[in-house]
Design a protein around this motif. Structure first.
Motif, PDB file in Angstrom:
ATOM      1  N   ARG A 784      34.720  29.969  50.393  1.00  0.00           N
ATOM      2  CA  ARG A 784      36.160  30.122  50.699  1.00  0.00           C
ATOM      3  C   ARG A 784      36.947  30.838  49.231  1.00  0.00           C
ATOM      4  N   ALA A 785      38.074  31.571  49.349  1.00  0.00           N
ATOM      5  CA  ALA A 785      38.368  32.744  48.945  1.00  0.00           C
ATOM      6  C   ALA A 785      39.042  31.557  47.938  1.00  0.00           C
ATOM      7  N   PRO A 786      39.533  31.651  46.634  1.00  0.00           N
ATOM      8  CA  PRO A 786      40.278  31.378  45.886  1.00  0.00           C
ATOM      9  C   PRO A 786      42.577  31.441  46.152  1.00  0.00           C
ATOM     10  N   THR A 787      43.089  30.852  45.771  1.00  0.00           N
ATOM     11  CA  THR A 787      44.221  30.755  46.234  1.00  0.00           C
ATOM     12  C   THR A 787      45.040  30.629  44.998  1.00  0.00           C
ATOM     13  N   VAL A 789      47.210  33.193  44.114  1.00  0.00           N
ATOM     14  CA  VAL A 789      47.020  34.076  43.478  1.00  0.00           C
ATOM     15  C   VAL A 789      48.620  35.147  42.863  1.00  0.00           C
ATOM     16  N   TRP A 803      45.132  32.747  39.368  1.00  0.00           N
ATOM     17  CA  TRP A 803      44.555  32.048  40.778  1.00  0.00           C
ATOM     18  C   TRP A 803      44.065  30.922  40.398  1.00  0.00           C
ATOM     19  N   PRO A 806      38.639  27.420  44.838  1.00  0.00           N
ATOM     20  CA  PRO A 806      39.737  26.780  46.243  1.00  0.00           C
ATOM     21  C   PRO A 806      39.261  25.422  45.830  1.00  0.00           C
ATOM     22  N   TYR A 818      34.108  34.412  38.660  1.00  0.00           N
ATOM     23  CA  TYR A 818      35.338  35.493  39.855  1.00  0.00           C
ATOM     24  C   TYR A 818      35.323  36.736  39.314  1.00  0.00           C
ATOM     25  N   ALA A 858      43.339  41.583  44.749  1.00  0.00           N
ATOM     26  CA  ALA A 858      42.458  40.529  45.267  1.00  0.00           C
ATOM     27  C   ALA A 858      41.561  39.580  44.498  1.00  0.00           C
ATOM     28  N   ARG A 860      37.802  37.154  44.074  1.00  0.00           N
ATOM     29  CA  ARG A 860      36.912  36.331  45.281  1.00  0.00           C
ATOM     30  C   ARG A 860      36.024  35.674  43.685  1.00  0.00           C
ATOM     31  N   SER A 870      37.365  36.947  50.003  1.00  0.00           N
ATOM     32  CA  SER A 870      38.117  37.493  49.256  1.00  0.00           C
ATOM     33  C   SER A 870      39.230  36.611  49.501  1.00  0.00           C
ATOM     34  N   SER A 871      40.446  36.902  48.586  1.00  0.00           N
ATOM     35  CA  SER A 871      41.861  36.312  49.182  1.00  0.00           C
ATOM     36  C   SER A 871      42.358  37.147  49.098  1.00  0.00           C
TER      37      SER A 871
END
Length: 1009
Positions: A784-787, A789, A803, A806, A818, A858, A860, A870-871
């Motif tokens: 999963r991508a980070p949230t 951002v 960021w 996840p 990251y 972005a 990740r 990637s976010s």
């Protein structure tokens, strides 16, 4: 006749005739355009000799025949005639001392008349029949070469195995006639027509030898012998050659064309013998034989030379010559035979004359001859008759001798015949006794000399032609004696010694000291590093510095004066470290041991106390000492067992000897031997692993060095199992250089612990395993991508991005950190700038960006398996760049320990950030750090301490960052209450601390750019 009555008038340059050049035999072609023959003869002598010539033993009267003339001794014959001039010539040379005659030279005439027969009869033969075409050469003299013309000139008959032209007769032999032979053949004479008969073809028949060399062929030494042999026959016979005595043909022998001609160049005695020619075809064979006999003209092996004899002496000559048959000898004196009398004895090559008289003087010649030639050797006999003469052989003016010594005073006047001698001491006749004798040659000998023998001595010589005398003095000196002799010594390498050599001697005489070492004279200049002569006039001591082993030996001091010579010797023994042991041999090897033996080297006069064994392998750094049994090897032991070796390694050994003086040079290395194989004992080190791709277990280790593998066929056994289980999985890695193994299985859980160990094996079997270690399988990348951002601009070149991670229950894979990607609008995302964080950090700064530009960012997550998704990209625009113009028109005033600074306001350009204020940077000249004051005005007032220099800079700041700085301002020491200045000025010193007034003070520290 050469005599000498007065020695002073005798001219040694006077001598009899000597030939410089003698005539050679000639063959003169009658058709030569030269029309002249020259027989050379050159003679030297003093007085100059007269030259005459003989033809066939009779003298030639050159003046009576206009065709003869002499040119510096050589005979010229104009318009030579073969009937008158052919024959044997000799040159005769005469001067007052005698006459000699040259060797014989033959003059022959060569000619070739025309063929007399105008035509020849037709020869009719059957095809296949053998045939001979006769040449019938015209009258001639001299050697001919024959050739046959086929049809018309210049088409010559080519010789091969079927056709042969004899160079003895000129005849053409055709072994087997063929149709192509039908023609006219000739030898530049009348043609011989050849036609084929039509009554059939000749059948086969055995060889018939038509050309055969004689039964006896006399052959001269050094000539080329030619043997001809050719046969008729059908089929065409082959010709071969051999020696009937079984010996091989000479390697130098050459066969020509059809082998019908055998040539033996440079004929020698060993080439003589019975030779056979064999002609052979399918119908039979035929053989011709002939004996080659060897002969040689005489050649001198011992010549006679000039003799100068005193009257009444005995003279002997002997000459020797080689030849086959053996030469005979005769003698000539002045061109005539000497009479054999009681005084003159002639015996083959020997001539002796007893009691020589004046009439015996003259030119003598020894003549050696056999039936193949004659040679002459000349010499002059000079008879000397003079009275005694001391003019060139006076007695030695002063003769020195030591007391107790022996002296010979030579008396050698020129005289012929030999004179009688008498001696005087002073004016008294000297009588012979047991100490004083007159020798046969007239010299006076005195033994056991005493001081009373000193004085003047006169030698008197008398013969038939007169009396003469000569006087000299005898001085008697004290003898030289060695007072301190060198003595034998025993020394150690590196020491320095002095060998004494001191004498007493007659100080009126010069004395010379010399030293020899082992029979060779010591060169003090060349060997000055070690040898030096020391001492005074009566001492010749030898100093030897820094003695080496090579200096051991016998030293002899030699002392010489003009009256005596004596010597004294000493032996020097040099003790040093032992020489290298010899013949180091490996007698037996096992996997870890080697049995060695050797022979002792030189002990250099100090007993060997111990030996040390050293070893070298392809893996060692030079030679290393090794352990042995016995552990300490004494000087009487010449074997040892080397232990603790590595199996399956190539070793070479050497041995070093030691004694009480030191350690010697090592021996030469032994042969190279490899130890036997054994089970491996060393396990891999640093077993670890981890990482890799999904479903992989990566195991790594350090390879075992080759010298520790203990045998061939080396490899690794990799064992692993999940942590907590019992059974091991194993695999074999056969490469000894392998350091990694990857186990792949789709069922492998990610990032799971495994127990791992690595073992070893070789041709002898398996060894042990390394200690067990825990290695994790490869993990999965984040799913999963980070949230959340967010990005915000900090300045024209920096932005900050943050960021949220996840949710833990929404992703798989361990997160190690990251990765932030940043790229400018319009550029490709794959070229983005990447910044990585480690651990739980959820924000970072991105620097070195362009001002007033739009960027996309972005984020990740990543771990050892890779990066996750990637976010979504966020956008941010960097602030405008700071003002590019620095503050200008800076003015400063000082009053009451204060500094007041004023400057013009900076206005930003349209594409630059607005000015929010100014930073004033200052520092003392002796202070490394810089202080900063911020103000939103265009002036500032500073309080200063006295007696300090300082430096000031001013620059604007904005949201886009700091702008351009002004020039540095140097404020000098304030020596009065008032001062004034402006910028820019060059500065080299720093300011004192400043107290701000009407300004915002910042405690931040910065460093000048």
């Amino acid at each position: 006749l050469k005599l000498c009555y007065d020695c002073n008038a005798y001219d040694s340059s006077l001598h009899g005739p000597v030939f410089l050049q003698e005539p050679n035999s000639l063959i003169f072609p009658l058709d030569s355009e030269e029309k002249k023959v020259k027989l050379s003869c050159e003679v030297k002598g003093n007085p100059r000799p007269t030259i005459g010539w003989k033809l066939n033993g009779s003298s030639i009267d050159v003046g009576m025949d206009y065709r003869y003339s002499l040119l510096e001794g050589s005979l010229l014959i104009n318009n030579p005639n073969k009937s008158q001039d052919a024959g044997t010539y000799q040159c005769v040379a005469t001067n007052p001392f005698g006459t000699i005659v040259s060797r014989e030279a033959k003059l022959q005439f060569a000619y070739l008349e025309n063929f007399k027969t105008r035509s020849r009869s037709t020869v009719s033969v059957r095809q296949g029949q053998g045939m001979v075409l006769l040449c019938g050469p015209p009258p001639h003299s001299g050697e001919l070469t024959y050739a046959w013309i086929f049809n018309e000139y210049p088409s010559f008959v080519q010789q091969d195995s079927r056709r042969f032209v004899s160079q003895e007769t000129g005849n053409l032999y055709i072994a087997k006639v063929e149709s192509s032979d039908v023609t006219n053949s000739r030898v530049l004479g009348p043609p011989t027509p050849l036609v084929l008969r039509n009554d059939g073809v000749m059948g086969e028949y055995e060889p018939k030898i038509e050309v055969q060399f004689p039964e006896t062929v006399p052959s001269a030494k050094g000539t080329t012998v030619k043997l001809e042999c050719f046969a008729l026959g059908n089929p065409v016979p082959t010709i071969s050659w051999r020696r009937a005595d079984g010996k091989q043909l000479p390697r130098k022998a050459r066969r020509h064309r059809s082998s019908g001609l055998l040539e033996i160049p440079n004929f020698q005695q060993e080439d003589a013998g019975l030779y056979e020619c064999v002609a052979e075809n399918v119908r039979g064979r035929n053989v011709a034989r002939g004996q080659l006999t060897f002969y040689a003209q005489p050649s001198w092996t011992q010549r006679i030379s000039d003799v100068r004899a005193a009257i009444e002496e005995r003279v002997s000559w002997e000459c020797r010559a080689s030849g086959r048959p053996k030469p005979s000898y005769r003698w000539l004196k002045d061109w005539g035979a000497p009479a054999a009398t009681g005084r003159v004895q002639l015996e083959q090559g020997s001539l002796s004359i007893a009691n020589v008289s004046l009439s015996d003087a003259g030119m003598y010649q020894c003549v050696a001859e056999n039936r193949h030639g004659v040679i002459f050797a000349s010499a002059e006999l000079s008879v000397i008759a003079i009275g005694p003469d001391f003019s060139k052989t006076l007695l030695k003016k002063i003769t020195l001798v030591k007391v107790g010594g022996e002296v010979i005073i030579e008396c050698k006047p020129k005289a012929s015949p030999r004179p009688t001698y008498s001696w005087k001491k002073g004016k008294d006749i000297l009588r012979e006794n047991e100490r004083i004798t007159v020798l046969e040659d007239g010299s006076l000998r005195i033994v056991n000399v005493t001081k009373s023998d000193a004085g003047s001595y006169t030698c008197v010589a008398t013969n038939h032609f007169g009396t003469a005398s000569s006087t000299g003095s005898l001085l008697v000196k004290d003898p030289t004696r060695v007072m301190v002799s060198p003595f034998s010594m025993d020394v150690t390498v590196g020491e320095s010694i002095v060998l004494p050599c001191q004498v007493s001697h007659d100080h009126s005489l010069d004395i010379v000291f010399t030293w020899t070492f082992n029979g060779h004279l010591i060169d003090f200049e060349k060997d000055g590093d070690h040898f030096e002569r020391v001492g005074g006039d009566s001492a010749g001591d030898l100093m030897i510095r820094s003695i080496q082993l090579k200096h051991a030996g016998k030293y002899v001091c030699m002392v010489q004066t003009s009256v005596d010579k004596l010597s004294a010797a000493a032996d020097l023994i040099v003790r040093g470290p032992p020489g290298p042991p010899e013949a180091v041999t490996i007698d037996e090897v096992t996997d870890t041991t080697a049995q060695l033996s050797w022979r002792p080297g030189a002990d250099n006069h100090s007993p060997i106390t111990m030996y040390v064994v050293q070893a070298r392998t392809p893996f060692s750094v030079g030679w290393q000492a090794v352990s042995t049994v016995p552990e300490v090897i004494d000087g009487r032991t010449f074997t040892a067992t080397v232990v603790g070796l590595n199996p399956w390694v190539e070793y070479e050994f050497r041995v070093v000897a030691a004694n009480l003086i030191g350690i010697g040079e090592p021996s030469s290395p032994s042969e190279k031997r490899r130890t036997e194989e054994a089970l491996p004992e060393v396990t891999p080190a640093n077993v670890s692993g981890g990482g890799g791709s999904k479903s992989e277990l990566v195991i790594t280790w350090e390879t075992v060095p080759e010298e520790l593998q203990n045998g061939g066929g080396f490899g690794y056994v990799v064992a692993f199992r999940p942590l907590g289980t019992v059974s091991w999985m194993q695999t074999v890695v056969a490469s000894p250089d392998a350091a990694r193994y990857v186990f792949r299985n789709e069922s492998l859980p990610p990032f799971s612990p495994y127990e791992v160990k690595v073992g070893v094996y070789n041709n002898k079997g398996e060894g042990s395993f390394s200690p067990v270690t825990v290695v994790y399988s490869a993990e999965e990348e984040p799913t999963r991508a980070p949230t959340t951002v967010l990005a915000r601009s900090l300045s024209a070149s920096d932005v900050e991005v943050s960021w949220a991670p996840p949710w833990e229950n929404q992703h798989k894979g361990r997160i190690q950190g990251y990765e932030v990607r940043c790229w400018r609008h319009g550029e490709k995302e794959e070229n983005a700038k990447r910044i990585r964080t480690v651990g739980n950090q959820t924000s970072t700064r991105v620097s070195n960006l362009r001002g007033n530009a739009l960027y996309h960012l972005a984020v990740r997550a990543y771990n050892t398996a890779g990066t996750g998704p990637s976010s979504a990209a966020v956008n941010v625009t960097t602030k405008k760049p700071p003002p590019s113009q620095p503050p200008g028109n800076i003015v400063w005033n000082s009053s009451d320990s204060k500094i007041i600074l004023n400057w013009d306001q900076v206005k930003a350009l349209d594409n630059e950030s607005e000015v929010r204020g100014y930073k004033v940077l200052y520092r003392w000249n002796r202070q490394g750090s810089t202080s900063v004051i911020e103000t939103n005005k265009t002036s500032v007032e500073l309080s200063l301490p006295f007696e300090e220099d300082y430096i000031i800079e001013i620059k604007p700041f904005s949201d886009g960052g700091d702008g351009s700085s002004s020039e540095q301002i140097r404020i000098p020491k304030i020596s009065s209450k008032d001062g004034r200045g402006w910028a820019p000025v060059p500065i080299f010193q720093s300011p004192a601390p400043i107290s701000p007034q009407n300004a915002r003070f910042s405690h931040k520290k910065c460093h000048p750019q």
